[in-house]
Design a protein around this motif. Structure first.
Motif: not given
Length: 682
Positions: A512-523
């Motif tokens: 899926l073309d969405i943010p995924s995985g452990r986030p490295a930045s942002g809220p």
């Protein structure tokens, strides 16, 4: 009812002091078994304050609580203490009580059992006494004290459509606004691992089967199609699903609080419901999660509200169409969005004929509608989508876990035919290797092993072999089931799982073309770095850090305390001996039974409907007292501006429940001026 203090008045200070001492020792000893004196924490000034408070509370309860209150309190309190001790042993010692009954540990075990039992028993006896005392002071006059909450409740109870709609919009707005921080942090939504199977059906990369509930997969297919059609791609489809679930949950919560206001719950209980549903982070996280449990939980919540309407609503409700129609629709959505929903309904609807016997024709009609819908669902819909059966091992978590633990704990006692049987059941894996893969709190490894060889033996062969081994090793079999369910009944147990804090991706050949995985930045990354998210491992699940270490919040976010709240509420309602009041506890109890038979110990999302419905369970205690069979009254005069439950000013009628504003609206009623102060009831 006579007070227990009649015979023990002189001994109550001594009994209260001994109970308080045991409770303090249980609280301030380290949660590790050993000689009691070596497990105590160092000098602590707060222990003196706690001892004094427990002593004073114990004296009050011993002198005031009735014998009946103590009987129920002692029964539930003893069960609570035993559950806590057995659960602790299973979670930390991987065994039942045997490690705690050794000579070095026995004193610690006894003190913890008695101290915890006293706290729970005295607390429940005090609660029951307070609830009983209110039975004679509840009247059919709603307290409409001035203030924002009073005005909001007045609007929800108004017989006029305009103020009622404004009140509903305000409550709905509170829920939507409370979810905005989660939406902004996790946009376009969090897609769970399980959901990718539905995406594989939607994209045609895998044939449809019933492993994932077909209704939930149809929803995912629709959102995927809408995202593509509107040109917003994968992110748009996920966002549409997330926003739909968010608005649907907010509407269900608004519906619940509206009906609670109509039923006449106290201001405090209503505010508790609002705060619980709006502020608890579990609802915020699941409001942005795309997973089958969310629509299922919404449907079950609506179903519970409808049952509450039939139990506690205005007398005219059962004769109206909307509770039964909405009950039927909620039941259909429930079985379509989660596979265990059909088991809940298949058992709950016939059992509901008991508490709702006077409405048996309506219950049978709902049962018929749901049965027809299920036949259409499993017939034409399955045929059109060419849905194949899902893996059968999903229904056998209990026997598979028991067999694996027997192989792990009692390997030396197994005969050669036993070992051959276990090897055949678990796809060629010999019993001496099962222990390395056995996870007490999760049945998935054993299910996956059994799935490899599922068609090499019959179900009857599996059950016969399992029954034979379980009969020979009953203690081990019991320990396996308790270890796989401890997260639901041990008050201190953490959940095995929790909310997902980021989307999975690249699962089952789907990207899926969405943010995924452990986030490295942002809220989202800031949330993870805050220390509020507890750590987790595959074998033990969620650890006791992060939000689990925060008093009250850690318990509120865990299934076991919520299940205990439901159990205690059901017991207090049953104590009133009014069967109709138990209606909403029937599907909730059966849902919990399906969780106990499931693969996960303390599955947070599995018990999400119980989290959502908790305000109903707690309110049922007060509402069953109000409807306990005698005319309720209050000695004090109602406050200026109080209105009668019928919505008419100064009528002086004392009814058990308020009239439904919809009834008044249908009769063309208009809102009356503020009520006059009425004379107290004789």
């Amino acid at each position: 009812m006579r007070s227990i203090a009649a015979g023990l008045a002189r001994l109550s200070p001594l009994l209260a002091a001994v109970g308080a001492l045991l409770a303090v020792l249980a609280i301030y000893s380290e949660p590790v078994a050993g000689p009691l004196l070596f497990t105590l924490r160092g000098p602590n000034a707060s222990a003196v304050v706690v001892f004094a408070a427990f002593t004073a509370g114990g004296i009050w309860t011993l002198r005031r609580a009735s014998r009946s209150a103590w009987r129920w309190g002692l029964g539930l309190g003893t069960l609570f203490a035993a559950a806590q001790l057995i659960g602790w042993s299973l979670r930390t010692q991987n065994a039942l009580l045997a490690p705690l009954l050794t000579a070095d540990h026995l004193v610690w075990t006894v003190v913890h059992f008695l101290g915890t039992g006293w706290m729970a028993s005295a607390g429940l006896a005090a609660l029951i006494q307070v609830v009983d005392a209110r039975a004679g002071r509840v009247v059919g006059v709603l307290d409409e004290r001035p203030g924002p909450v009073g005005r909001l409740l007045s609007a929800l109870r108004s017989p006029r459509a305009r103020p009622r709609r404004i009140g509903l919009a305000m409550v709905m707005g509170i829920f939507v606004l409370s979810r905005l921080p989660y939406v902004l942090t996790y946009w376009p939504g969090i897609v769970f691992f399980d959901t990718f199977r539905s995406y594989s059906y939607a994209r045609g990369t895998r044939p449809w089967d019933s492993y994932e509930p077909v209704g939930s997969s149809v929803l995912i297919t629709a959102f995927q199609w809408l995202g593509t059609t509107l040109g917003t791609g994968d992110a748009g489809g996920v966002a549409l699903a997330m926003l739909t679930y968010l608005l649907a949950a907010s509407a269900a919560f608004t519906f619940m609080l509206w009906r609670l206001a109509i039923w006449g719950v106290s201001r405090g209980l209503w505010v508790f419901g609002l705060c619980w549903l709006a502020l608890l982070p579990i609802f915020g996280m699941y409001s942005v999660s795309v997973v089958k449990d969310v629509p299922f939980s919404i449907a079950v919540t609506v179903l519970l509200v409808c049952l509450g309407e039939l139990s506690f609503g205005p007398p005219a409700s059962a004769a109206r169409r909307w509770p039964w129609v909405l009950l039927s629709l909620a039941a259909i959505v429930a079985f379509a969005t989660r596979n265990n929903g059909i088991y809940v309904l298949a058992l709950a609807l016939p059992i509901l004929l008991g508490p709702l016997w006077q409405h048996r024709r309506h219950v049978l009609a709902v049962l018929g509608v749901v049965l027809i819908a299920f036949l259409l669902y499993r017939g034409p819909l399955y045929s059109a989508l060419r849905v194949a059966p899902g893996p059968e091992d999903e229904a056998f978590a209990v026997p598979l876990q028991q067999l694996a633990r027997i192989a792990d704990d009692d390997l030396d006692s197994l005969t050669e035919p036993d070992k051959q049987f276990l090897t055949r059941i678990f796809g060629g894996m010999p019993p001496d290797q099962l222990g390395a893969h056995y996870v007490p709190a999760l049945a998935d490894p054993m299910k996956l092993g059994a799935r490899k060889a599922w068609f090499q033996h019959s179900t009857g062969e599996l059950l016969a072999g399992w029954a034979s081994l379980a009969a020979r090793f009953p203690g081990t079999a019991l320990a396996a089931t308790l270890a796989n369910t401890v997260g639901y009944w041990d008050p201190d147990a953490p959940p095995y799982d929790g909310p997902n804090w980021w989307s999975d991706n690249n699962v089952r050949d789907i990207h899926l073309d969405i943010p995924s995985g452990r986030p490295a930045s942002g809220p989202a990354a800031a949330v993870l770095a805050s220390g509020l998210v507890p750590t987790r491992d595959y074998r033990n699940g969620v650890h006791d850090d992060g939000y689990r270490a925060i008093p009250l919040l850690g318990s509120a976010m865990s299934p076991a305390p919520v299940c205990w709240a439901w159990l205690i509420s059901a017991a207090l309602v049953a104590r009133r001996r009014r069967p109709r009041s138990l209606a909403l506890f029937v599907p909730a109890g059966i849902l919990l039974l399906t969780c106990l038979a499931g693969p996960v110990s303390g599955g947070q999302r599995y018990t999400l409907p119980l989290f959502m419905g908790l305000p109903l369970a707690v309110s049922a205690v007060a509402l069953s007292v109000r409807s306990s069979g005698r005319s309720p009254r209050r000695a004090a005069l109602p406050a200026p501006g109080a209105i009668d439950l019928t919505g008419r000013a100064g009528s002086g009628r004392r009814l058990g429940v308020p009239s439904d504003p919809l009834d008044a609206a249908e009769r063309g009623s208009v809102e009356q001026p503020a009520a006059r102060r009425s004379a107290p009831a004789p």
